[in-house]
Design an enzyme around this catalytic site. Structure first.
Site, PDB file in Angstrom:
ATOM      1  N   GLY A 249       5.330 -29.944 -39.174  1.00  0.00           N
ATOM      2  CA  GLY A 249       6.581 -29.790 -38.435  1.00  0.00           C
ATOM      3  C   GLY A 249       7.012 -31.005 -37.650  1.00  0.00           C
ATOM      4  O   GLY A 249       8.173 -31.107 -37.246  1.00  0.00           O
TER       5      GLY A 249
ATOM      6  N   HIS B  84      14.592 -15.194 -34.967  1.00  0.00           N
ATOM      7  CA  HIS B  84      13.141 -15.353 -34.903  1.00  0.00           C
ATOM      8  C   HIS B  84      12.418 -14.012 -35.007  1.00  0.00           C
ATOM      9  O   HIS B  84      11.424 -13.905 -35.738  1.00  0.00           O
ATOM     10  CB  HIS B  84      12.732 -16.065 -33.615  1.00  0.00           C
ATOM     11  CG  HIS B  84      11.259 -16.352 -33.536  1.00  0.00           C
ATOM     12  ND1 HIS B  84      10.648 -17.269 -34.358  1.00  0.00           N
ATOM     13  CD2 HIS B  84      10.273 -15.815 -32.760  1.00  0.00           C
ATOM     14  CE1 HIS B  84       9.347 -17.297 -34.076  1.00  0.00           C
ATOM     15  NE2 HIS B  84       9.097 -16.436 -33.114  1.00  0.00           N
ATOM     16  N   GLY B  85      12.908 -13.012 -34.310  1.00  0.00           N
ATOM     17  CA  GLY B  85      12.261 -11.706 -34.382  1.00  0.00           C
ATOM     18  C   GLY B  85      12.300 -11.124 -35.778  1.00  0.00           C
ATOM     19  O   GLY B  85      11.299 -10.591 -36.278  1.00  0.00           O
ATOM     20  N   ILE B  86      13.449 -11.229 -36.439  1.00  0.00           N
ATOM     21  CA  ILE B  86      13.596 -10.702 -37.798  1.00  0.00           C
ATOM     22  C   ILE B  86      12.640 -11.423 -38.746  1.00  0.00           C
ATOM     23  O   ILE B  86      11.948 -10.805 -39.561  1.00  0.00           O
ATOM     24  CB  ILE B  86      15.055 -10.864 -38.273  1.00  0.00           C
ATOM     25  CG1 ILE B  86      15.989 -10.006 -37.419  1.00  0.00           C
ATOM     26  CG2 ILE B  86      15.193 -10.497 -39.745  1.00  0.00           C
ATOM     27  CD1 ILE B  86      17.460 -10.266 -37.687  1.00  0.00           C
TER      28      ILE B  86
ATOM     29  N   THR C 155      11.484 -21.984 -40.686  1.00  0.00           N
ATOM     30  CA  THR C 155      10.433 -22.822 -40.111  1.00  0.00           C
ATOM     31  C   THR C 155       9.208 -22.011 -39.745  1.00  0.00           C
ATOM     32  O   THR C 155       8.076 -22.402 -40.048  1.00  0.00           O
ATOM     33  CB  THR C 155      10.969 -23.536 -38.849  1.00  0.00           C
ATOM     34  OG1 THR C 155      12.164 -24.230 -39.177  1.00  0.00           O
ATOM     35  CG2 THR C 155       9.935 -24.504 -38.313  1.00  0.00           C
ATOM     36  N   SER C 156       9.407 -20.868 -39.107  1.00  0.00           N
ATOM     37  CA  SER C 156       8.254 -20.084 -38.678  1.00  0.00           C
ATOM     38  C   SER C 156       7.454 -19.587 -39.872  1.00  0.00           C
ATOM     39  O   SER C 156       6.226 -19.484 -39.811  1.00  0.00           O
ATOM     40  CB  SER C 156       8.690 -18.914 -37.798  1.00  0.00           C
ATOM     41  OG  SER C 156       9.407 -17.947 -38.534  1.00  0.00           O
TER      42      SER C 156
ATOM     43  N   GLY D 232       9.246 -19.202 -30.470  1.00  0.00           N
ATOM     44  CA  GLY D 232       8.035 -19.366 -31.268  1.00  0.00           C
ATOM     45  C   GLY D 232       6.788 -19.456 -30.417  1.00  0.00           C
ATOM     46  O   GLY D 232       5.727 -18.923 -30.777  1.00  0.00           O
TER      47      GLY D 232
ATOM     48  N   HIS E 117      24.692 -20.852 -38.280  1.00  0.00           N
ATOM     49  CA  HIS E 117      23.676 -19.805 -38.205  1.00  0.00           C
ATOM     50  C   HIS E 117      23.820 -18.996 -36.921  1.00  0.00           C
ATOM     51  O   HIS E 117      22.869 -18.394 -36.457  1.00  0.00           O
ATOM     52  CB  HIS E 117      22.273 -20.408 -38.255  1.00  0.00           C
ATOM     53  CG  HIS E 117      21.985 -21.130 -39.514  1.00  0.00           C
ATOM     54  ND1 HIS E 117      22.218 -22.478 -39.667  1.00  0.00           N
ATOM     55  CD2 HIS E 117      21.515 -20.688 -40.708  1.00  0.00           C
ATOM     56  CE1 HIS E 117      21.875 -22.838 -40.899  1.00  0.00           C
ATOM     57  NE2 HIS E 117      21.461 -21.774 -41.544  1.00  0.00           N
TER      58      HIS E 117
END
Length: 577
Positions: free
Chosen positions: A486, A401-403, A444-445, A558, A217
């Site tokens: 989580g 994360h931003g995307i 996950t987010s 996060g 990734h």
């Protein structure tokens, strides 16, 4: 460099649409992914695989006879949502249960686990199995924490071939477990990949150097070495894997193994063949007999320049399953005889989305306006910081994360606006937003933010005006639910390091009788301080865990995004006070 795309946010959906159109002989599209063109034979276990986009031919390219019955496909480098997985599994189900298989990443574990629970509620028996083959991502005594990389293929193949033989769901799961326990992978890279719409790779490798032990990734490697010759690269891959044998394999000499030399996107076939000639020679010298080797692009990472080597140590049963025929868009072996006729009848459709909203009081509908304003502020702050969040995440993670936060927050705002237009109360608006966030963001987010919004919505309900203590109660329940789901606690360098002190501060302030806007302001200050403090922590969860030292001095993405959101929501509360 990913050059051909339209809207980067639509890339995964458009790629899947094009894939399905190009391969109608093998697959048909369903909500959330693809299934075989022909229905699963009655009484056969359905093997449903899945993960994020950006890894083709994993996962959609492995759907067809002899391999997967369906694939759930998430956004770029993000797990599919539980609803997407459930949809694909229901379409693939042949009456004998479903085995859900995926790589061992936190988002996939959360979403596939939730999907299994929803399938059980639907009356569909389901099991889950996470492939964890990457030896660079955790020590042998922590093998359950390892990532799933190119070892996905032999493990998926074994389980699917067992399903084709008519074995029961529990038997198919045992085959997956056996194959997974005997599979090891290790990889190297010479450059990182670039996501659609981005102008820089997720990580870089210095000239004349290579990254060792990378993920798929865009996670950077665990170390760097001098750029090797092809033979030296082969030697590193082989020697590393031969140092860690399965517990029931005493020595490589006399053993039989399935071998996969995998290109990660930019290392082309001729280069792979040059490396494989030495891999085969070295394994032969070690006394390993190679069975049906695979050399090619099988689990990729967009345009990453890298290779990985996978060894699956075979016993008689696993060898028969590895050799079994398969016919998919991207993986074919042997002969399966007369093709199955295409199934013109569509599998039972997933439950239609209920657009009706439950009744709500006037006070709750009024509060729904404040909720919508807060979600609009959330989407706005995420959009303003999307590049920063990606940069922070790329320090030790995959940089998405931003995307993911942009996709989730935008979808949540739209779903909330639609629900409010239909007269929904505050609780229902938050529930619709929760489902949309989890479904669109994945990862996950996505799962955790869906949980946060749903917990808050349940606490507020649709009957009463949300009093400050009720809001604090909802945030506290969200904090507990995120930790349950989580598995993280304070100190693990995750969003929990912010969510817990935020909830505690909000509860303490409202207990003093402080108005909600002032109480939220205090709690947002606590969240900001807690997020900054994560820079001093080492991650103990998620994709950053194998690169813990690299994240020192950088806050958790996060945690940082949550702190930004708490402050943005305070502004919305002030404006609607």
């Amino acid at each position: 460099m990913t050059r051909l795309f339209n809207d980067p946010a639509a890339f995964a959906d458009e790629a899947l649409e094009g894939f399905a159109a190009a391969h109608r002989r093998w697959v048909r599209p369903v909500t959330g992914g693809v299934v075989r063109a022909a229905a699963t034979p009655a009484g056969q276990v359905a093997v449903v695989i899945g993960g994020g986009s950006g890894h083709y031919p994993a996962f959609s390219g492995l759907v067809g006879r002899g391999l997967a019955h369906g694939a759930a496909v998430g956004n770029v480098f993000a797990s599919p949502s539980a609803q997407q997985i459930r949809s694909v599994a229901r379409a693939a189900h042949g009456g004998a249960g479903v085995l859900l298989m995926y790589g061992n990443y936190a988002g996939d574990v959360l979403h596939f686990g939730q999907a299994a629970e929803r399938l059980a509620a639907d009356g569909v028996e389901a099991r889950t199995y996470a492939v964890a083959d990457d030896i660079s991502s955790a020590a042998p005594d922590e093998s359950a924490e390892r990532r799933g990389i190119a070892g996905d293929l032999p493990v998926f193949k074994a389980a699917a071939a067992a399903a084709e033989q008519g074995r029961s769901l529990d038997e198919v799961l045992r085959v997956a477990e056996r194959a997974g326990a005997r599979t090891r992978s290790f990889g190297i890279a010479f450059s990182g990949c670039t996501l659609p719409g981005s102008d820089h790779p997720l990580f870089t490798v210095p000239e004349a150097r290579m990254a060792v032990g990378l993920g798929i990734h865009g996670e950077p490697g665990i170390g760097e070495e001098a750029l090797p010759t092809a033979d030296d690269a082969a030697r590193l891959l082989v020697e590393t894997l031969l140092k860690e044998l399965p517990e029931d394999v005493a020595a490589p000499d006399g053993q039989r193994a399935a071998v996969v030399l995998n290109g990660l996107g930019s290392v082309k076939y001729e280069e792979l063949f040059v490396v494989y000639r030495k891999v085969a020679e070295l394994l032969g010298e070690a006394g390993v007999e190679i069975v049906d080797p695979e050399v090619g692009e099988l689990v990729t990472s967009f345009d990453m320049a890298g290779v990985s080597l996978t060894l699956t140590w075979l016993d008689e049963g696993l060898e028969a399953l590895w050799r079994a025929p398969a016919d998919t868009p991207a993986y074919r072996k042997g002969a399966l005889g007369t093709p199955e006729p295409e199934d013109d009848e569509r599998a039972p459709a997933e439950d239609a989305r209920d657009t009706a909203v439950p009744p709500a009081s006037d006070a709750s509908r009024e509060a729904a306006g404040t909720v919508l304003a807060a979600l609009d502020a959330v989407a706005g702050i995420v959009e303003a910081h999307v590049e920063e969040l990606g940069r922070i995440d790329a320090v030790a993670g995959d940089g998405d994360h931003g995307i993911g936060m942009r996709r989730g927050s935008t979808a949540a705002r739209s779903a909330a606006a639609e629900a409010r237009e239909r007269g929904a109360g505050a609780g229902t608006v938050l529930h619709r937003a929760a489902d949309a966030w989890a479904d669109r963001a994945g990862g996950t987010s996505g799962a955790l933010w869906g949980t946060i919004l749903r917990s808050l919505g349940t606490a507020l309900g649709d009957r009463d005006a949300p009093a400050a203590p009720r809001v604090a109660e909802g945030v506290t329940e969200a904090s507990a639910a995120v930790r349950r789901l989580g598995g993280a606690e304070v100190g693990d360098k995750t969003m929990v390091d912010v969510l817990v002190p935020f909830a505690d501060a909000l509860t303490a302030a409202t207990a003093e009788g402080v108005p909600l806007t002032e109480a939220w302001d205090r709690a947002a200050d606590a969240a900001t301080d807690a997020a900054a403090a994560t820079a001093r922590l080492l991650p103990r969860k998620g994709r950053a865990r194998p690169h813990a030292e690299k994240s020192l001095g950088t806050p958790d993405a996060g945690a940082h995004s949550l702190a930004l959101i708490t402050r943005a929501v305070h502004g919305a509360l002030l404006n609607h006070h």
